[in-house]
Design a protein around this motif. Structure first.
Motif, mmCIF file in Angstrom:
data_model
loop_
_atom_site.group_PDB
_atom_site.id
_atom_site.type_symbol
_atom_site.label_atom_id
_atom_site.label_comp_id
_atom_site.label_asym_id
_atom_site.label_seq_id
_atom_site.Cartn_x
_atom_site.Cartn_y
_atom_site.Cartn_z
ATOM 1 N N ASP A 123 5.592 6.690 5.446
ATOM 2 C CA ASP A 123 6.767 6.544 6.507
ATOM 3 C C ASP A 123 6.846 7.766 7.417
ATOM 4 O O ASP A 123 6.682 8.676 7.065
ATOM 5 C CB ASP A 123 7.940 6.379 5.833
ATOM 6 C CG ASP A 123 7.947 4.928 4.877
ATOM 7 O OD1 ASP A 123 7.075 4.200 5.101
ATOM 8 O OD2 ASP A 123 8.927 4.872 4.149
ATOM 9 N N PHE A 124 7.247 7.294 8.719
ATOM 10 C CA PHE A 124 7.509 8.426 9.489
ATOM 11 C C PHE A 124 8.984 8.537 9.707
ATOM 12 O O PHE A 124 9.822 7.609 9.902
ATOM 13 C CB PHE A 124 7.008 7.888 11.039
ATOM 14 C CG PHE A 124 7.348 9.072 12.115
ATOM 15 C CD1 PHE A 124 6.237 10.117 12.192
ATOM 16 C CD2 PHE A 124 8.340 9.200 12.667
ATOM 17 C CE1 PHE A 124 6.611 11.193 12.993
ATOM 18 C CE2 PHE A 124 8.770 10.132 13.760
ATOM 19 C CZ PHE A 124 7.696 11.103 13.985
ATOM 20 N N VAL A 125 9.485 9.780 9.358
ATOM 21 C CA VAL A 125 10.860 10.012 9.021
ATOM 22 C C VAL A 125 11.427 11.263 9.650
ATOM 23 O O VAL A 125 10.590 11.958 10.122
ATOM 24 C CB VAL A 125 11.352 10.184 7.435
ATOM 25 C CG1 VAL A 125 10.904 8.621 6.663
ATOM 26 C CG2 VAL A 125 10.473 11.285 6.944
ATOM 27 N N VAL A 126 12.467 11.298 10.009
ATOM 28 C CA VAL A 126 13.187 12.507 10.321
ATOM 29 C C VAL A 126 14.392 12.879 9.216
ATOM 30 O O VAL A 126 15.228 11.990 8.913
ATOM 31 C CB VAL A 126 14.052 12.578 11.707
ATOM 32 C CG1 VAL A 126 14.846 13.538 12.023
ATOM 33 C CG2 VAL A 126 13.147 11.880 12.831
ATOM 34 N N GLN B 200 7.790 -4.226 15.640
ATOM 35 C CA GLN B 200 7.424 -3.830 14.211
ATOM 36 C C GLN B 200 7.417 -2.362 14.495
ATOM 37 O O GLN B 200 6.801 -1.653 14.963
ATOM 38 C CB GLN B 200 6.072 -4.539 13.979
ATOM 39 C CG GLN B 200 5.670 -6.002 13.814
ATOM 40 C CD GLN B 200 4.431 -6.379 13.754
ATOM 41 O OE1 GLN B 200 3.793 -6.347 12.777
ATOM 42 N NE2 GLN B 200 3.667 -6.908 14.821
ATOM 43 N N SER B 201 8.065 -1.959 12.962
ATOM 44 C CA SER B 201 8.343 -0.491 12.924
ATOM 45 C C SER B 201 6.975 0.260 13.072
ATOM 46 O O SER B 201 7.053 1.193 13.991
ATOM 47 C CB SER B 201 8.858 -0.339 11.607
ATOM 48 O OG SER B 201 7.918 -0.784 10.419
ATOM 49 N N TYR B 202 5.817 0.035 12.718
ATOM 50 C CA TYR B 202 4.634 0.840 12.834
ATOM 51 C C TYR B 202 4.007 0.791 14.266
ATOM 52 O O TYR B 202 3.267 1.708 14.830
ATOM 53 C CB TYR B 202 3.570 0.358 11.934
ATOM 54 C CG TYR B 202 3.029 -0.794 12.152
ATOM 55 C CD1 TYR B 202 1.836 -1.072 12.865
ATOM 56 C CD2 TYR B 202 3.680 -2.183 11.611
ATOM 57 C CE1 TYR B 202 1.154 -2.149 13.013
ATOM 58 C CE2 TYR B 202 3.000 -3.135 11.745
ATOM 59 C CZ TYR B 202 1.846 -3.515 12.438
ATOM 60 O OH TYR B 202 1.284 -4.702 12.738
ATOM 61 N N SER C 2 10.032 3.280 9.584
ATOM 62 C CA SER C 2 9.036 2.636 8.972
ATOM 63 C C SER C 2 9.449 1.402 8.271
ATOM 64 O O SER C 2 8.823 1.296 7.249
ATOM 65 C CB SER C 2 7.995 3.479 8.230
ATOM 66 O OG SER C 2 7.360 4.244 9.025
ATOM 67 N N LYS C 3 10.871 0.865 8.655
ATOM 68 C CA LYS C 3 11.271 -0.081 7.788
ATOM 69 C C LYS C 3 11.255 -1.571 8.634
ATOM 70 O O LYS C 3 12.185 -1.813 9.136
ATOM 71 C CB LYS C 3 12.745 0.463 7.563
ATOM 72 C CG LYS C 3 12.932 1.459 6.573
ATOM 73 C CD LYS C 3 12.423 0.820 5.120
ATOM 74 C CE LYS C 3 12.594 2.032 3.992
ATOM 75 N NZ LYS C 3 12.211 1.550 2.849
ATOM 76 N N THR D 32 0.697 -1.320 0.041
ATOM 77 C CA THR D 32 0.000 -0.080 -0.027
ATOM 78 C C THR D 32 0.906 1.271 -0.112
ATOM 79 O O THR D 32 0.552 2.230 -0.800
ATOM 80 C CB THR D 32 -0.845 0.019 1.111
ATOM 81 O OG1 THR D 32 -1.777 -1.131 1.289
ATOM 82 C CG2 THR D 32 -1.754 1.302 1.252
ATOM 83 N N ARG D 33 1.715 1.161 0.957
ATOM 84 C CA ARG D 33 3.064 2.522 0.714
ATOM 85 C C ARG D 33 3.524 2.748 -0.457
ATOM 86 O O ARG D 33 3.664 3.866 -0.984
ATOM 87 C CB ARG D 33 3.589 2.339 1.953
ATOM 88 C CG ARG D 33 3.071 2.547 3.432
ATOM 89 C CD ARG D 33 4.124 2.503 4.241
ATOM 90 N NE ARG D 33 4.978 1.206 4.466
ATOM 91 C CZ ARG D 33 6.030 0.938 5.132
ATOM 92 N NH1 ARG D 33 6.631 1.982 5.746
ATOM 93 N NH2 ARG D 33 6.715 -0.168 5.001
ATOM 94 N N TYR D 34 3.757 1.644 -1.067
ATOM 95 C CA TYR D 34 4.594 1.551 -2.327
ATOM 96 C C TYR D 34 3.641 2.182 -3.380
ATOM 97 O O TYR D 34 4.072 3.022 -4.175
ATOM 98 C CB TYR D 34 5.208 0.314 -2.929
ATOM 99 C CG TYR D 34 5.995 0.154 -3.897
ATOM 100 C CD1 TYR D 34 7.245 1.207 -3.899
ATOM 101 C CD2 TYR D 34 5.751 -0.410 -4.995
ATOM 102 C CE1 TYR D 34 7.964 1.350 -5.043
ATOM 103 C CE2 TYR D 34 6.868 -0.518 -6.152
ATOM 104 C CZ TYR D 34 7.893 0.521 -6.141
ATOM 105 O OH TYR D 34 8.551 0.498 -7.310
#
Length: 281
Positions: A116-119, A236-238, A160-161, A37-39
């Motif tokens: 994704d949650f990123v910095v 899990q990342s999420y 989120s990996k 889904t994210r892809y």
């Protein structure tokens, strides 16, 4: 002149409609794909951005043709128009090309995806909402939208990996019995591994790979407050942020139950009374 203006407005309207149709067809297309889904959301965002720039370029050329600035049927006029466009592009080409190329590298290497949650650059923090060929948009905790040019992205921390390690620290007073503290932390790990087992990262076979466990005492030097204890667990990342919050909550609950005191800074005030300075009246 009026007819040219009307035709130009008509071109803009048609371009807008075509762009909406393309977006609608892309959305329908990705409903039949079997990607993650994210892809899918990432590809949709990128193709939407590309289609926007293509339609915008065509619309500009058509409007310029209406005003006889560019004529695609005549080579000389086309070259003149291309020269004007080239002159404009040359001014900003360095930053634009840097944004585009860096954006393609980010996408090709799957450094981040929509959702994704990123910095980014250790400065911008949030959930990726849109990825374009020139910029990436985030939505932070306060729901503010942050747009970062792709060319300025130098580092990405992606939360989120697939899996992440929860590392929870707690400082405990030096007066506390270390054996008692370790026992309380062992109880916390048991709660996290049983009550919150859905957080844990599992292999393809469904086996838990790295459950919560005590890492040990990680700091006692040069700290007057107390000893630092650490527990870890791979989740899990999420589920990372939920797991981290619940781990800290369970530490407080279990410590309270077992009468283990979390260390905190204290100040001791010493009052000095000098009787020699007193005088008799």
């Amino acid at each position: 002149m009026l007819s040219k203006i009307i035709n130009s407005i008509f071109i803009i309207i048609i371009s807008y409609i075509v762009l909406k149709i393309i977006h609608y067809l892309l959305a329908k297309l990705f409903k039949f794909t079997r990607f993650d889904t994210r892809y899918e959301n990432t590809l949709f965002s990128v193709f939407t951005s590309i289609s926007y720039y293509i339609i915008l370029t065509i619309s500009i050329i058509l409007v310029l043709r209406e005003f006889q600035i560019v004529d695609v049927t005549k080579f000389g006029t086309l070259v003149t128009g291309a020269s004007i466009v080239g002159l404009i592009a040359g001014v900003a080409s360095q930053s634009i090309l840097k944004d585009i190329f860096n954006g393609f590298f980010v996408l090709f290497e799957k450094q981040l995806q929509v959702g994704d949650f990123v910095v980014i650059n250790e400065l911008f923090r949030g959930t990726v909402e849109e990825i374009g060929i020139r910029s990436t948009s985030l939505r932070d905790w306060d729901l503010k939208r942050i747009t970062v040019p792709n060319g300025s992205i130098t580092s990405i921390r992606n939360y989120s990996k697939e899996k992440m390690r929860v590392v929870a620290h707690v400082r405990v007073s030096y007066e506390e019995d270390p054996t008692k503290v370790l026992g309380a932390l062992e109880e916390v790990c048991g709660i996290m591994n049983e009550t919150y087992k859905d957080y844990l990262w599992k292999s393809k076979c469904g086996e838990v790979c790295s459950p919560f466990k005590i890492y040990g005492v990680t700091d006692i030097e040069d700290n007057p407050v107390g000893a630092k204890y650490t527990i870890t667990g791979v989740v899990q990342s999420y589920k990372y942020f939920s797991a981290l919050r619940d781990t800290k909550l369970q530490i407080l609950i279990v410590f309270k139950k077992n009468d283990v005191h979390v260390a905190y800074p204290t100040h001791i005030n010493i009052l000095y009374h000098d009787d020699t300075n007193q005088k008799e009246l």
